[in-house]
Design a protein around this motif. Structure first.
Motif, PDB file in Angstrom:
ATOM      1  N   CYS A  87       4.296  -1.352   7.744  1.00  8.29           N
ATOM      2  CA  CYS A  87       3.094  -2.127   7.429  1.00  8.29           C
ATOM      3  C   CYS A  87       2.128  -1.263   6.603  1.00  8.29           C
ATOM      4  CB  CYS A  87       2.373  -2.557   8.711  1.00  8.29           C
ATOM      5  SG  CYS A  87       3.434  -3.281   9.963  1.00  8.29           S
ATOM      6  N   LEU A 112      -1.710 -10.511   3.136  1.00  7.67           N
ATOM      7  CA  LEU A 112      -1.717  -9.392   4.086  1.00  7.67           C
ATOM      8  C   LEU A 112      -1.916  -8.047   3.399  1.00  7.67           C
ATOM      9  CD1 LEU A 112       1.525 -10.226   6.145  1.00  7.67           C
ATOM     10  CD2 LEU A 112      -0.795 -10.994   6.627  1.00  7.67           C
ATOM     11  N   PHE A 113      -1.177  -7.876   2.305  1.00 10.00           N
ATOM     12  CA  PHE A 113      -1.078  -6.530   1.728  1.00 10.00           C
ATOM     13  C   PHE A 113      -2.047  -6.298   0.559  1.00 10.00           C
ATOM     14  CE2 PHE A 113       2.925  -6.873   3.998  1.00 10.00           C
ATOM     15  CZ  PHE A 113       2.998  -5.621   4.588  1.00 10.00           C
ATOM     16  N   CYS A 140      -0.985  -2.984   4.673  1.00  5.03           N
ATOM     17  CA  CYS A 140      -1.473  -4.217   5.297  1.00  5.03           C
ATOM     18  C   CYS A 140      -2.867  -4.019   5.884  1.00  5.03           C
ATOM     19  CB  CYS A 140      -0.513  -4.674   6.390  1.00  5.03           C
ATOM     20  SG  CYS A 140      -1.121  -6.169   7.198  1.00  5.03           S
ATOM     21  N   TYR A 183      -4.152  -5.624   8.231  1.00  2.00           N
ATOM     22  CA  TYR A 183      -4.220  -5.926   9.663  1.00  2.00           C
ATOM     23  C   TYR A 183      -3.674  -4.801  10.547  1.00  2.00           C
ATOM     24  CZ  TYR A 183      -5.325 -10.599   8.090  1.00  2.00           C
ATOM     25  OH  TYR A 183      -5.931 -11.672   7.485  1.00  2.00           O
ATOM     26  N   LEU A 184      -3.216  -3.741   9.908  1.00  2.00           N
ATOM     27  CA  LEU A 184      -2.699  -2.620  10.706  1.00  2.00           C
ATOM     28  C   LEU A 184      -3.865  -1.796  11.245  1.00  2.00           C
ATOM     29  CD1 LEU A 184      -0.105  -1.091  11.607  1.00  2.00           C
ATOM     30  CD2 LEU A 184      -0.417   0.360   9.595  1.00  2.00           C
ATOM     31  N   CYS A 234      -0.513  -4.032  15.316  1.00  2.00           N
ATOM     32  CA  CYS A 234      -0.959  -5.136  14.466  1.00  2.00           C
ATOM     33  C   CYS A 234      -2.106  -5.870  15.157  1.00  2.00           C
ATOM     34  CB  CYS A 234       0.223  -6.075  14.270  1.00  2.00           C
ATOM     35  SG  CYS A 234      -0.204  -7.581  13.402  1.00  2.00           S
ATOM     36  N   ARG A 243      -3.071  -8.783  14.550  1.00  2.00           N
ATOM     37  CA  ARG A 243      -2.812 -10.234  14.646  1.00  2.00           C
ATOM     38  C   ARG A 243      -1.354 -10.473  15.043  1.00  2.00           C
ATOM     39  NH1 ARG A 243      -2.570 -13.087   8.862  1.00  2.00           N
ATOM     40  NH2 ARG A 243      -1.293 -14.440  10.168  1.00  2.00           N
ATOM     41  N   ARG A 279       1.250 -13.251  13.601  1.00  2.00           N
ATOM     42  CA  ARG A 279       1.797 -12.618  12.401  1.00  2.00           C
ATOM     43  C   ARG A 279       2.737 -13.586  11.688  1.00  2.00           C
ATOM     44  NH1 ARG A 279       5.044 -11.488  16.416  1.00  2.00           N
ATOM     45  NH2 ARG A 279       7.118 -10.564  16.183  1.00  2.00           N
ATOM     46  N   CYS A 312       6.608 -10.961   8.525  1.00  2.00           N
ATOM     47  CA  CYS A 312       6.467  -9.793   9.421  1.00  2.00           C
ATOM     48  C   CYS A 312       7.552  -9.848  10.497  1.00  2.00           C
ATOM     49  CB  CYS A 312       5.106  -9.801  10.095  1.00  2.00           C
ATOM     50  SG  CYS A 312       3.736  -9.873   8.950  1.00  2.00           S
TER      51      CYS A 312
HETATM   52  S1  SF4 Z   1       3.018  -7.083  11.464  1.00  2.00           S
HETATM   53 FE1  SF4 Z   1       0.758  -7.127  11.373  1.00  2.00          FE
HETATM   54  S2  SF4 Z   1       0.193  -5.126  10.529  1.00  2.00           S
HETATM   55 FE2  SF4 Z   1       2.368  -5.434  10.064  1.00  2.00          FE
HETATM   56  S3  SF4 Z   1       2.440  -6.377   8.029  1.00  2.00           S
HETATM   57 FE3  SF4 Z   1       2.428  -8.051   9.535  1.00  2.00          FE
HETATM   58  S4  SF4 Z   1       0.267  -8.588   9.783  1.00  2.00           S
HETATM   59 FE4  SF4 Z   1       0.344  -6.563   8.842  1.00  2.00          FE
END
Ligand code: SF4
Ligand code: SF4
Length: 193
Positions: free
Chosen positions: A24, A53-54, A94, A96-97, A103, A105, A109, A113
């Motif tokens: 991630c 996300l990214f 990402c 959200y990491l 993560c 979320r 997710r 993911c």
């Molecule tokens: S699992 Fe969570 S942290 Fe990893 S890429 Fe998906 S949303 Fe981002």
């Protein structure tokens, strides 16, 4: 019998994941960033999901500062396959990491993911818990392709003996299906397996 999604996920030994967050933190895509944005604008779901996300790193060096081992591993793998182009590559992380590698979320997710690593040929970070599993997935596919090649040889012999046009037609049709299956893995080198 579950849904396709449930079955897909059930086949993955999820316990192999160390939850290191590396996949991630630094990733890349097979298409260059501008093309990815264009795809997203045109409504491509995969591109839209990914970009939701990214976030792209400003440079390769910026990504290297986050985790040089992942960046160098990706560059090495792409170079080995003859697919590395420094001008076109972008690395992403990402948003959200969390700092604890988890993560933020996880329960919501996206499918992309849940499917990571999505293919037996996915480039995973060094030390990823799926490395060995992916290796065996690739080996299983190679075995299947080798068996398909044996079948093609047998069909060649059968063709020589067959005089009935209808039967010949059936053999040709089977041959085409088998060849198509072999060709589906051409980009991974199926012609040499
Ligand atoms: S699992 Fe969570 S942290 Fe990893 S890429 Fe998906 S949303 Fe981002
Ligand atoms: S890199 Fe591999 S082990 Fe680490 S979080 Fe991603 S899938 Fe799990």
């Amino acid at each position: 019998m579950g849904s396709y999604e449930e079955n897909f996920l059930a086949k993955r030994p999820q316990h192999l994941c160390h939850m290191c967050g590396k996949c991630c933190r630094v990733v890349t895509t097979s298409v260059p960033y501008p093309e990815l944005c264009e795809m997203a604008e045109k409504g491509d779901k995969g591109a839209r999901d990914f970009l939701s996300l990214f976030v792209p790193y400003q440079s390769i060096e910026a990504a290297r500062k986050v985790d040089a081992s992942i960046v160098d591993n990706i560059i090495m793998r792409l170079s080995d396959d003859g697919n590395y182009n420094e001008q076109e590559i972008t690395f992403y992380g990402c948003k959200y990491l969390q700092p604890d590698n988890l993560c933020s979320r996880y329960d919501t997710r996206l499918t992309l993911c849940k499917h990571c690593p999505s293919s037996p040929w996915s480039i995973v970070p060094p030390g990823c818990g799926f490395e060995g599993w992916l290796f065996w997935q690739r080996e299983e596919i190679k075995q299947k392709i080798r068996r398909s090649k044996e079948e093609l040889i047998e069909l060649q012999l059968l063709k020589k003996k067959t005089t009935n046009p209808e039967n010949l037609k059936k053999i040709l049709s089977v041959e085409q299906k088998i060849q198509k299956n072999i060709d589906a893995y051409k980009k991974y080198g199926s012609q040499d397996w």
